[in-house]
Design a protein around this motif. Structure first.
Motif, PDB file in Angstrom:
ATOM      1  N   PHE A 180     -12.438  -8.601  -4.818  1.00 28.94           N
ATOM      2  CA  PHE A 180     -11.173  -8.066  -4.312  1.00 28.94           C
ATOM      3  C   PHE A 180     -10.331  -9.130  -3.614  1.00 28.94           C
ATOM      4  O   PHE A 180      -9.621  -8.843  -2.658  1.00 28.94           O
ATOM      5  CB  PHE A 180     -11.403  -6.862  -3.389  1.00 28.94           C
ATOM      6  N   ASP A 181     -10.425 -10.366  -4.095  1.00 32.23           N
ATOM      7  CA  ASP A 181      -9.574 -11.431  -3.576  1.00 32.23           C
ATOM      8  C   ASP A 181      -8.183 -11.398  -4.188  1.00 32.23           C
ATOM      9  O   ASP A 181      -7.242 -11.929  -3.623  1.00 32.23           O
ATOM     10  CB  ASP A 181     -10.202 -12.804  -3.844  1.00 32.23           C
ATOM     11  N   HIS A 182      -8.058 -10.809  -5.350  1.00 30.49           N
ATOM     12  CA  HIS A 182      -6.779 -10.757  -6.071  1.00 30.49           C
ATOM     13  C   HIS A 182      -6.364  -9.297  -6.227  1.00 30.49           C
ATOM     14  O   HIS A 182      -7.009  -8.537  -6.933  1.00 30.49           O
ATOM     15  CB  HIS A 182      -6.914 -11.425  -7.441  1.00 30.49           C
ATOM     16  N   MET A 183      -5.303  -8.930  -5.546  1.00 29.13           N
ATOM     17  CA  MET A 183      -4.850  -7.544  -5.536  1.00 29.13           C
ATOM     18  C   MET A 183      -3.900  -7.270  -6.701  1.00 29.13           C
ATOM     19  O   MET A 183      -3.052  -8.104  -7.027  1.00 29.13           O
ATOM     20  CB  MET A 183      -4.138  -7.235  -4.216  1.00 29.13           C
ATOM     21  N   ILE A 184      -4.048  -6.095  -7.312  1.00 26.69           N
ATOM     22  CA  ILE A 184      -3.152  -5.733  -8.408  1.00 26.69           C
ATOM     23  C   ILE A 184      -2.084  -4.738  -7.961  1.00 26.69           C
ATOM     24  O   ILE A 184      -1.064  -4.599  -8.619  1.00 26.69           O
ATOM     25  CB  ILE A 184      -3.921  -5.153  -9.617  1.00 26.69           C
ATOM     26  N   THR A 185      -2.296  -4.066  -6.854  1.00 28.21           N
ATOM     27  CA  THR A 185      -1.349  -3.040  -6.418  1.00 28.21           C
ATOM     28  C   THR A 185       0.059  -3.595  -6.193  1.00 28.21           C
ATOM     29  O   THR A 185       1.021  -2.964  -6.616  1.00 28.21           O
ATOM     30  CB  THR A 185      -1.866  -2.339  -5.150  1.00 28.21           C
ATOM     31  N   PRO A 186       0.238  -4.759  -5.547  1.00 31.26           N
ATOM     32  CA  PRO A 186       1.607  -5.266  -5.394  1.00 31.26           C
ATOM     33  C   PRO A 186       2.299  -5.539  -6.736  1.00 31.26           C
ATOM     34  O   PRO A 186       3.506  -5.451  -6.832  1.00 31.26           O
ATOM     35  CB  PRO A 186       1.425  -6.567  -4.605  1.00 31.26           C
ATOM     36  N   ARG A 187       1.534  -5.832  -7.754  1.00 33.69           N
ATOM     37  CA  ARG A 187       2.123  -6.099  -9.073  1.00 33.69           C
ATOM     38  C   ARG A 187       2.586  -4.827  -9.770  1.00 33.69           C
ATOM     39  O   ARG A 187       3.522  -4.870 -10.555  1.00 33.69           O
ATOM     40  CB  ARG A 187       1.106  -6.799  -9.971  1.00 33.69           C
ATOM     41  N   ILE A 188       1.907  -3.726  -9.514  1.00 34.97           N
ATOM     42  CA  ILE A 188       2.220  -2.500 -10.247  1.00 34.97           C
ATOM     43  C   ILE A 188       2.885  -1.440  -9.367  1.00 34.97           C
ATOM     44  O   ILE A 188       3.013  -0.295  -9.765  1.00 34.97           O
ATOM     45  CB  ILE A 188       0.954  -1.915 -10.905  1.00 34.97           C
ATOM     46  N   GLN A 189       3.357  -1.841  -8.170  1.00 35.07           N
ATOM     47  CA  GLN A 189       3.913  -0.864  -7.242  1.00 35.07           C
ATOM     48  C   GLN A 189       5.176  -0.201  -7.775  1.00 35.07           C
ATOM     49  O   GLN A 189       5.410   0.980  -7.521  1.00 35.07           O
ATOM     50  CB  GLN A 189       4.182  -1.501  -5.887  1.00 35.07           C
ATOM     51  N   ARG A 190       6.003  -0.900  -8.531  1.00 36.99           N
ATOM     52  CA  ARG A 190       7.207  -0.285  -9.099  1.00 36.99           C
ATOM     53  C   ARG A 190       6.847   0.789 -10.115  1.00 36.99           C
ATOM     54  O   ARG A 190       7.464   1.855 -10.161  1.00 36.99           O
ATOM     55  CB  ARG A 190       8.088  -1.340  -9.749  1.00 36.99           C
ATOM     56  N   VAL A 191       5.840   0.502 -10.915  1.00 33.28           N
ATOM     57  CA  VAL A 191       5.405   1.480 -11.915  1.00 33.28           C
ATOM     58  C   VAL A 191       4.803   2.700 -11.225  1.00 33.28           C
ATOM     59  O   VAL A 191       5.080   3.840 -11.600  1.00 33.28           O
ATOM     60  CB  VAL A 191       4.386   0.839 -12.889  1.00 33.28           C
ATOM     61  N   LEU A 192       3.994   2.464 -10.191  1.00 34.09           N
ATOM     62  CA  LEU A 192       3.408   3.576  -9.448  1.00 34.09           C
ATOM     63  C   LEU A 192       4.486   4.454  -8.814  1.00 34.09           C
ATOM     64  O   LEU A 192       4.411   5.681  -8.866  1.00 34.09           O
ATOM     65  CB  LEU A 192       2.467   3.054  -8.357  1.00 34.09           C
ATOM     66  N   TYR A 193       5.517   3.819  -8.230  1.00 35.78           N
ATOM     67  CA  TYR A 193       6.580   4.591  -7.596  1.00 35.78           C
ATOM     68  C   TYR A 193       7.372   5.381  -8.631  1.00 35.78           C
ATOM     69  O   TYR A 193       7.738   6.530  -8.390  1.00 35.78           O
ATOM     70  CB  TYR A 193       7.495   3.673  -6.791  1.00 35.78           C
ATOM     71  N   ARG A 215      -3.576 -14.930 -11.390  1.00 36.04           N
ATOM     72  CA  ARG A 215      -4.482 -14.447 -12.422  1.00 36.04           C
ATOM     73  C   ARG A 215      -3.789 -13.348 -13.187  1.00 36.04           C
ATOM     74  O   ARG A 215      -2.842 -12.745 -12.704  1.00 36.04           O
ATOM     75  CB  ARG A 215      -5.763 -13.914 -11.788  1.00 36.04           C
ATOM     76  N   GLY A 216      -4.294 -13.060 -14.353  1.00 37.57           N
ATOM     77  CA  GLY A 216      -3.750 -11.985 -15.140  1.00 37.57           C
ATOM     78  C   GLY A 216      -4.106 -10.634 -14.559  1.00 37.57           C
ATOM     79  O   GLY A 216      -5.009 -10.508 -13.720  1.00 37.57           O
ATOM     80  N   LEU A 217      -3.397  -9.620 -15.007  1.00 37.67           N
ATOM     81  CA  LEU A 217      -3.630  -8.268 -14.506  1.00 37.67           C
ATOM     82  C   LEU A 217      -5.030  -7.790 -14.847  1.00 37.67           C
ATOM     83  O   LEU A 217      -5.720  -7.218 -14.014  1.00 37.67           O
ATOM     84  CB  LEU A 217      -2.579  -7.317 -15.080  1.00 37.67           C
ATOM     85  N   VAL A 218      -5.476  -8.065 -16.068  1.00 33.82           N
ATOM     86  CA  VAL A 218      -6.803  -7.603 -16.499  1.00 33.82           C
ATOM     87  C   VAL A 218      -7.900  -8.341 -15.750  1.00 33.82           C
ATOM     88  O   VAL A 218      -8.873  -7.729 -15.297  1.00 33.82           O
ATOM     89  CB  VAL A 218      -6.960  -7.769 -18.029  1.00 33.82           C
TER      90      VAL A 218
END
Length: 104
Positions: A15-28, A4-7
């Motif tokens: 909460f079946d589709h997590m966004i944190t793994p997708r944005i973990q590099r940006v968060l770090y 699915r898309g980020l939005v």
């Protein structure tokens, strides 16, 4: 798991589709920038309290140490978060294989 898309994942109320793994590099990267700002702030603060020479000999190591400690802390926290998400992913695979084996 469908892609699915980020939005659309952001507004997934189940909460079946997590966004944190997708944005973990940006968060770090943001955490490293924050650690650098805090380290510079510590260097300037200590340097301001001790004057020019004291700030050079004490402020620079304190600022560098603050940056390194925060960077290590943020890295460990991100790795713990990644391990948790990987565990959830593997548990889903195990559950799907178990359901498939029981029915087939």
């Amino acid at each position: 798991m469908d892609q699915r898309g980020l939005v659309s994942s952001l507004f997934d109320l189940t909460f079946d589709h997590m966004i944190t793994p997708r944005i973990q590099r940006v968060l770090y990267a943001l955490m490293l920038v924050m650690a650098a700002v805090i380290g510079l702030g510590a260097m300037v603060t200590v340097g301001g309290m001790l004057g020019k020479i004291g700030g050079l000999f004490v402020g620079v190591p304190v600022g560098g140490l603050a940056f390194l400690l925060l960077a290590m802390y943020f890295r460990v926290m991100m790795e713990i978060m990644i391990v948790v998400f990987k565990a959830v992913e593997y548990l889903r695979e195990i559950a799907a294989a178990t359901r498939g084996g029981a029915n087939g």
